[in-house]
Design an enzyme around this catalytic site. Structure first.
Site, PDB file in Angstrom:
ATOM      1  CD  GLU A 265      -3.933  -5.699   4.129  1.00 24.80           C
ATOM      2  OE1 GLU A 265      -4.738  -4.869   4.605  1.00 24.80           O
ATOM      3  OE2 GLU A 265      -2.705  -5.536   4.133  1.00 24.80           O
TER       4      GLU A 265
ATOM      5  CD  GLU B 151      -3.201  -0.632   2.096  1.00 24.18           C
ATOM      6  OE1 GLU B 151      -3.123   0.360   2.836  1.00 24.18           O
ATOM      7  OE2 GLU B 151      -4.150  -1.432   2.128  1.00 24.18           O
TER       8      GLU B 151
HETATM    9  C1  BGP Z   1      -4.516  -1.887   5.442  1.00 27.04           C
HETATM   10  C2  BGP Z   1      -3.150  -2.240   5.979  1.00 27.04           C
HETATM   11  C3  BGP Z   1      -3.145  -3.261   7.071  1.00 27.04           C
HETATM   12  C4  BGP Z   1      -4.362  -3.263   7.968  1.00 27.04           C
HETATM   13  C5  BGP Z   1      -5.653  -2.913   7.266  1.00 27.04           C
HETATM   14  C6  BGP Z   1      -6.811  -2.635   8.186  1.00 27.04           C
HETATM   15  O1  BGP Z   1      -4.472  -0.619   4.888  1.00 27.04           O
HETATM   16  O2  BGP Z   1      -2.345  -2.752   4.939  1.00 27.04           O
HETATM   17  O3  BGP Z   1      -1.924  -3.187   7.750  1.00 27.04           O
HETATM   18  O4  BGP Z   1      -4.151  -2.665   9.147  1.00 27.04           O
HETATM   19  O5  BGP Z   1      -5.518  -1.822   6.404  1.00 27.04           O
HETATM   20  O6  BGP Z   1      -6.690  -1.363   8.752  1.00 27.04           O
HETATM   21  P1  BGP Z   1      -6.882  -1.102  10.294  1.00 27.04           P
HETATM   22  O7  BGP Z   1      -5.957  -2.041  10.972  1.00 27.04           O
HETATM   23  O8  BGP Z   1      -6.518   0.286  10.519  1.00 27.04           O
HETATM   24  O9  BGP Z   1      -8.298  -1.386  10.574  1.00 27.04           O
END
Ligand code: BGP
Length: 473
Positions: free
Chosen positions: A371, A173
């Site tokens: 993800e 990202e």
């Molecule tokens: C993405 C990231 C992850 C993860 C996810 C969920 O952007 O790559 O590392 O954290 O988001 O976000 P959050 O943990 O803030 O809910």
């Protein structure tokens, strides 16, 4: 779904490992970030301050519990797990003469444990983990010296994991880094260790950081292929499809252009050249970027093998000034047709099918969902159960759209990795109570709790999904 489709999860070292100063690890940029909440931003400190709780220091202690946790992933039927290597475990200061063997050995153990359990490791080299010393000494990614240091680290890992790992991602990202948008301090910090609001000329710094990271990625692809031709090296992007607010053509142009910030790095990594439209956008912001012949060659020679997609939400754009509309977390307007999560993230399963189609038609490269998931409040019952029908509904509705994209639209998608299959520290808020997992971890926002694992209802549901799908020939 056909076989060869990976079902599994995705985790990142700073959000799960803990053990922040164990076995020679140096301080990483996420080791000095405090806990926040949906409404209170996390703070970035310059060093570890006494009496402050930093979630990465303990996290869920995956550094020590990985064997038990991998056994649970196997029980859930995972065929792949995406992990990240923390750069500061391998080169504690980023520019050390020699790598830290204990760090390499640890990740080798994790990878071997995964394979022993029939789980394909997918390794990300940079998931917001960067030695803090590189920010202080070199000013982070704005300095090209950091590209060389990243490549040295990548070389160490490509050589160490030869014969052990097939799938790699150069970055996670980094496309959130953009000079065009007044981004929150947070996305800038996670990628660079720099604070947007504290920079004298943020647009200029962002342009150089984003460009240098993109260049580092294509160079790493070439390097990895030269070490092992069978490596499949991709990059992971956080993608947000943007809808037009109305049928007004002005809205369509606005929505289409809003996606440039998601496309430009994929264009640079998949099409063999840094895109002209982005250079023009940089010039419009007053930053003239000269691309040398050597850099041009690097873009031409370092094309990615696959595209990793992190998908959480869609967005809406309009050319109109809509004063009463509330903005959404991912930019643009909220969508009146869609609901949001407890943390205000728009939930849009069809948006995933739409996105898969767009990426497939634009790049014709294999894709994997690296993800996707729902951050929600969970309740651990006295008998150790956790009833999370909302998570089952979320994941199953997204899986259904992937099925349609593959079967009806013929997109080339080879896996679904659910974010945070075991509860871990939230990246944006630092909370533990923003839970994503199929596995509950008894750990609270302040680091208290037994750290014991419990299977949620969604764990048993996902087990059935993988049982059915893994047996399809
Ligand atoms: C993405 C990231 C992850 C993860 C996810 C969920 O952007 O790559 O590392 O954290 O988001 O976000 P959050 O943990 O803030 O809910």
């Amino acid at each position: 779904m056909k076989n060869k489709f990976y079902f599994g999860g995705s985790i990142a070292s700073h959000q799960c490992e803990g053990a922040y100063d164990t076995d020679g690890k140096g301080l990483g940029i996420m080791d000095v970030v405090t806990v926040g909440s949906r409404d209170v931003p996390r703070k970035f400190h310059e060093k570890v301050e006494e009496g402050v709780y930093y979630p990465s220091h303990k996290a869920i202690d995956f550094y020590h519990t990985y064997k038990e946790d991998i056994a649970l992933f196997k029980e859930a039927g995972f065929s792949a797990l995406r992990i990240s290597v923390d750069w500061s475990r391998i080169y504690p200061n980023g520019d050390d003469e020699q790598p830290n063997q204990k760090g390499i050995d640890h990740y080798l153990d994790v990878v071997r444990e995964l394979k022993k359990n029939g789980i394909e490791p997918i390794v990300t080299l940079f998931h917001f983990e960067m030695p803090l010393a590189l920010v202080k000494k070199y000013g982070s990614w704005q300095n090209r010296k950091v590209i060389d240091l990243y490549l040295r680290y990548a070389k160490t890992m490509f050589e160490a994991f030869k014969g052990e790992v097939t799938y790699w991602s150069t970055f996670n990202e980094m496309n959130h880094l953009d000079s065009d948008v007044e981004l929150s301090d947070f996305f800038t910090y996670m990628n660079t260790g720099l604070c947007y609001s504290k920079l004298e000329d943020p647009a200029k710094v962002m342009v150089h950081c984003a460009y240098n990271m993109t260049l580092a990625s294509v160079k790493a692809v070439k390097l990895g292929h030269s070490i092992d031709r069978s490596y499949k090296i991709g990059c992971v992007f956080g993608l947000t499809p943007v809808y037009a607010y109305s049928a007004n053509p002005e809205d369509s142009i606005k929505a289409f252009k809003a996606m440039d910030r998601d496309w430009y790095q994929i264009d640079a990594m998949a099409k063999g050249a840094f895109p002209e439209y982005k250079l023009k956008a940089y010039r419009d912001r007053g930053v003239d970027l000269e691309i040398s012949e050597e850099d041009k060659e690097a873009f031409a020679e370092g094309r990615i093998d696959f595209i990793g997609i992190n998908y959480y939400s869609s967005a809406v754009e309009t050319a109109l000034e809509l004063k009463d509309s509330q903005g959404s977390f991912f930019g643009g307007l909220n969508n009146p047709y869609l609901k949001t999560s407890d943390w205000g993230w728009i939930i849009d399963p069809i948006g995933l099918r739409y996105l898969l189609n767009m990426v497939d038609r634009r790049y014709s490269l294999p894709m994997i969902i690296t993800e996707n998931g729902l951050g929600a409040y969970d309740k651990l019952e006295e008998d150790g159960s956790v009833h999370d029908p909302y998570r089952i509904a979320y994941v199953s509705s997204h899986l259904e759209q992937i099925r349609l994209a593959i079967e009806e639209d013929k997109v080339n998608c080879f896996g679904y990795l659910m974010w945070g299959p075991i509860d871990l520290v939230s990246a944006t808020t630092g909370e533990m109570k923003k839970r994503y997992g199929f596995i509950y971890v008894d750990r609270d926002d302040d680091g208290s709790g037994s750290n014991k694992r419990y299977k949620k209802d969604s764990f048993y549901w996902f087990q059935k999904v993988t049982e059915t799908n893994n047996s399809v020939e």
